[in-house]
Design an enzyme around this catalytic site. Structure first.
Site, PDB file in Angstrom:
ATOM      1  N   GLN A  17      18.490  -3.051  -4.135  1.00  0.00           N
ATOM      2  CA  GLN A  17      18.563  -3.581  -2.992  1.00  0.00           C
ATOM      3  C   GLN A  17      17.818  -3.142  -1.646  1.00  0.00           C
ATOM      4  OE1 GLN A  17      21.245  -6.378  -0.040  1.00  0.00           O
ATOM      5  NE2 GLN A  17      22.170  -5.425  -1.840  1.00  0.00           N
ATOM      6  N   GLU A 139      25.714   0.405  -1.559  1.00  0.00           N
ATOM      7  CA  GLU A 139      25.925  -0.510  -0.264  1.00  0.00           C
ATOM      8  C   GLU A 139      27.500  -0.181   0.339  1.00  0.00           C
ATOM      9  OE1 GLU A 139      24.601  -3.035   1.458  1.00  0.00           O
ATOM     10  OE2 GLU A 139      26.382  -2.898   2.602  1.00  0.00           O
ATOM     11  N   ASP A 168      22.657  -1.626   2.561  1.00  0.00           N
ATOM     12  CA  ASP A 168      21.318  -1.667   1.801  1.00  0.00           C
ATOM     13  C   ASP A 168      20.253  -2.500   2.615  1.00  0.00           C
ATOM     14  OD1 ASP A 168      21.971  -0.374  -0.668  1.00  0.00           O
ATOM     15  OD2 ASP A 168      22.737  -2.211  -1.504  1.00  0.00           O
ATOM     16  N   GLY A 246      32.582  -7.942  21.753  1.00  0.00           N
ATOM     17  CA  GLY A 246      32.112  -7.796  23.218  1.00  0.00           C
ATOM     18  C   GLY A 246      33.107  -8.049  24.331  1.00  0.00           C
ATOM     19  N   GLY A 247      32.811  -8.055  25.425  1.00  0.00           N
ATOM     20  CA  GLY A 247      33.809  -8.043  26.496  1.00  0.00           C
ATOM     21  C   GLY A 247      34.574  -9.228  26.603  1.00  0.00           C
TER      22      GLY A 247
HETATM   23  N1  CAO Z   1       8.694   5.348 -14.903  1.00  0.00           N
HETATM   24  C1  CAO Z   1       9.421   6.371 -15.249  1.00  0.00           C
HETATM   25  N2  CAO Z   1      10.719   6.702 -14.905  1.00  0.00           N
HETATM   26  C2  CAO Z   1      10.943   6.103 -13.924  1.00  0.00           C
HETATM   27  C3  CAO Z   1      10.160   5.231 -13.335  1.00  0.00           C
HETATM   28  C4  CAO Z   1       9.043   4.841 -13.843  1.00  0.00           C
HETATM   29  N3  CAO Z   1       8.379   3.641 -13.397  1.00  0.00           N
HETATM   30  N4  CAO Z   1      10.909   4.577 -11.962  1.00  0.00           N
HETATM   31  C5  CAO Z   1      11.734   5.601 -11.771  1.00  0.00           C
HETATM   32  N5  CAO Z   1      12.190   6.387 -12.821  1.00  0.00           N
HETATM   33  C6  CAO Z   1      13.026   7.524 -12.948  1.00  0.00           C
HETATM   34  C7  CAO Z   1      13.101   8.368 -12.054  1.00  0.00           C
HETATM   35  O1  CAO Z   1      12.284   9.298 -12.310  1.00  0.00           O
HETATM   36  C8  CAO Z   1      14.530   8.966 -12.273  1.00  0.00           C
HETATM   37  O2  CAO Z   1      14.526   9.820 -13.369  1.00  0.00           O
HETATM   38  P1  CAO Z   1      15.006  11.379 -13.125  1.00  0.00           P
HETATM   39  O3  CAO Z   1      16.115  11.266 -12.340  1.00  0.00           O
HETATM   40  O4  CAO Z   1      15.131  11.770 -14.302  1.00  0.00           O
HETATM   41  O5  CAO Z   1      13.979  12.152 -12.576  1.00  0.00           O
HETATM   42  C9  CAO Z   1      15.193   7.595 -12.509  1.00  0.00           C
HETATM   43  O6  CAO Z   1      14.325   6.835 -13.190  1.00  0.00           O
HETATM   44  C10 CAO Z   1      15.807   7.153 -11.455  1.00  0.00           C
HETATM   45  O7  CAO Z   1      16.869   7.580 -10.816  1.00  0.00           O
HETATM   46  P2  CAO Z   1      17.902   7.255  -9.741  1.00  0.00           P
HETATM   47  O8  CAO Z   1      18.895   8.357  -9.891  1.00  0.00           O
HETATM   48  O9  CAO Z   1      17.267   6.674  -8.370  1.00  0.00           O
HETATM   49  O10 CAO Z   1      18.443   5.779 -10.507  1.00  0.00           O
HETATM   50  P3  CAO Z   1      20.150   5.633 -10.587  1.00  0.00           P
HETATM   51  O11 CAO Z   1      20.050   4.155 -11.490  1.00  0.00           O
HETATM   52  O12 CAO Z   1      20.760   6.666 -11.338  1.00  0.00           O
HETATM   53  O13 CAO Z   1      20.564   5.506  -9.418  1.00  0.00           O
HETATM   54  C11 CAO Z   1      20.689   4.886  -6.913  1.00  0.00           C
HETATM   55  C12 CAO Z   1      20.461   4.494  -8.353  1.00  0.00           C
HETATM   56  C13 CAO Z   1      20.466   3.555  -6.033  1.00  0.00           C
HETATM   57  C14 CAO Z   1      22.047   5.287  -6.602  1.00  0.00           C
HETATM   58  C15 CAO Z   1      19.827   6.071  -6.423  1.00  0.00           C
HETATM   59  O14 CAO Z   1      18.492   5.563  -6.867  1.00  0.00           O
HETATM   60  C16 CAO Z   1      19.828   6.334  -4.835  1.00  0.00           C
HETATM   61  O15 CAO Z   1      21.019   7.060  -4.473  1.00  0.00           O
HETATM   62  N6  CAO Z   1      18.868   6.080  -4.229  1.00  0.00           N
HETATM   63  C17 CAO Z   1      18.938   6.339  -2.767  1.00  0.00           C
HETATM   64  C18 CAO Z   1      19.926   5.476  -1.856  1.00  0.00           C
HETATM   65  C19 CAO Z   1      19.600   3.862  -2.199  1.00  0.00           C
HETATM   66  O16 CAO Z   1      18.400   3.571  -2.104  1.00  0.00           O
HETATM   67  N7  CAO Z   1      20.885   3.409  -2.369  1.00  0.00           N
HETATM   68  C20 CAO Z   1      20.589   1.609  -2.415  1.00  0.00           C
HETATM   69  C21 CAO Z   1      20.913   1.259  -3.598  1.00  0.00           C
HETATM   70  S1  CAO Z   1      20.939  -0.425  -3.656  1.00  0.00           S
HETATM   71  O17 CAO Z   1      19.820  -0.717  -2.850  1.00  0.00           O
END
Ligand code: CAO
Length: 415
Positions: A17, A139, A168, A246-247
């Protein structure tokens, strides 16, 4: 009519998101947003909370309007070459993976900058540098660590998160501001830069009035909070129920039908300069002559009683009737609108804040249109793309790849 960001190309590596909110705003303003998704899987939200089997979810479709989708795996050799070309061709790259994910693909900031010194590289992080910088954040984690949850909820109740996605979507909106500032800076510096926005920081920014109150608290009790004057204050800003931030004191009061309709309520603010009209309207004109009631300071220790008197009046009228009586008196008030009422509100359709679009697989659905209105820039809303719908188009038209190159990349599992 042209669009404000026409000619700006975005390499969109976002998912879920926060990041997609940012790139959706850029796309609404006319940027060419190229969303990179993992081949065969795509953004995880395509499959989350599905209401129709095998069709992109509303979670996805409502956050990815006006974008083009390319499937690409930058972890393959052919994928790295294509990704490098995309970095060369784009003005901005946006991502919100967990810390280090883009580096692990082989593209640290230094390398991205070397490939294209003009590129702006924007990221959403959960936390800024410090003890939690490597943590994954969603979030509600941001709401809890950014001060929103500790200051939201009923007095004496548990910490509460809000339905507004301030962690988010709130961070995505902050990131847009950073990207636009960096784009402007580039017009005279000629250089791109790194833009980062931590979700915790964005929530703290949105909770600034509570940080204001934290500092006021050291100088005495917070007189507009429901705890004043009978309750206790600790050493941190407490939850304040529905009290106005607010106030001017405000509260949610019941309207006709509250027994069966969970949204038959209205928020009323007892702004001091229109209080006398409000007192007349609710049938308490004597308050205006009574020193115990006629000034805002005198009323401070009777706020509960004041709203219960107001409620005795509102409860006999439906919320729109109350709105229609109080608005001409300039009394600030707002009916509690359900999502159903908002979805059906004609004026929001007319302004393009709520938009109906057509999707080849799901049919018609409602989405939120651009809430930021520009007088000289069109803001149409187009449906979200299917997974990889524009892969070939972008590889050929933007990167100049031949049919053979595209077939080769496909064979190697890069797209
Ligand atoms: N091709 C191949 N691999 C891909 C890819 C693509 N096009 N796009 C993503 N990937 C891979 C990444 O390389 C990564 O792999 P590795 O960890 O092995 O290097 C993996 O997919 C994505 O990892 P992630 O850790 O970001 O994904 P997750 O689902 O485990 O975690 C989230 C999700 C949201 C918790 C994490 O991305 C995060 O903390 N993001 C930053 C904060 C954030 O934006 N949070 C808001 C979430 S809701 O909007």
């Amino acid at each position: 009519m042209s669009k404000a960001l026409e000619g700006v190309r975005i390499l969109d590596m976002t998912h879920v998101q926060s990041g997609p909110t940012c790139t959706q705003i850029l796309a609404w303003f006319g940027a060419d947003v190229i969303k990179i998704e993992r081949p065969g899987i795509g953004d995880i939200t395509r499959g989350q909370l599905r209401d129709i089997p095998d069709v992109d979810s509303l979670y996805f479709t409502m956050l990815n309007a006006n974008k083009r989708s390319v499937t690409l795996n930058p972890k393959t050799e052919a994928g790295k070459r294509i990704f490098t070309r995309l970095i060369e061709e784009c003005d901005v790259m946006v991502e919100n993976f967990a810390p280090g994910a883009i580096d692990r693909m082989g593209f640290p900031w230094e390398k991205i900058q070397e490939i294209n010194p003009r590129i702006i590289y924007a990221s959403v992080d959960g936390f800024g540098p410090g003890p939690y910088q490597d943590c994954k954040v969603y979030e509600n984690v941001a709401q809890c660590t950014g001060g929103a949850a500790s200051t939201t909820g009923q007095v004496g109740g548990v910490p509460t998160v809000t339905g507004a996605q301030i962690g988010d979507s709130g961070t995505g909106i902050h990131l847009v501001a950073g990207i636009l500032a960096a784009l402007y800076h580039r017009t005279h510096s000629g250089r791109g830069q790194r833009v980062t926005c931590a979700m915790q920081d964005s929530v703290i920014n949105l909770c600034r009035v509570k940080m204001r109150d934290q500092q006021r608290l050291t100088h005495g009790p917070l007189s507009e909070y429901p705890q004043y004057p009978h309750g206790e204050f600790g050493d941190a800003v407490p939850r304040a129920g529905n009290a106005s931030g607010g106030g001017q004191p405000g509260w949610i009061v019941k309207c006709k039908g509250w027994e069966t309709d969970p949204d038959a309520y209205i928020y009323v603010i007892t702004q001091a300069r229109v209080f006398s009209d409000l007192a007349e309207a609710i049938g308490r004109p004597e308050w205006n002559a009574d020193p115990e009631w006629k000034t805002a300071d005198a009323r401070l220790d009777k706020i509960d009683e004041m709203f219960s008197e107001i409620e005795k009046w509102t409860v006999s009228k439906d919320k729109m009737e109350v709105m229609n009586i109080l608005n001409p008196l300039n009394v600030p008030c707002g009916p509690i609108l359900s999502m159903k009422e908002i979805a059906e509100e004609p004026s929001l359709r007319e302004t393009g804040t709520i938009v109906e679009v057509d999707h080849p697989e799901r049919g018609k659905y409602l989405t939120i249109g651009n809430p930021i209105k520009l007088s000289d820039s069109a803001a149409d809303v187009r449906r979200s793309p299917l997974l990889g719908e524009h892969t070939v188009e972008i590889l050929k038209d933007v990167l100049g790849m031949s049919d053979d190159d595209v077939a080769d990349a496909r064979e190697q599992g890069a797209i």
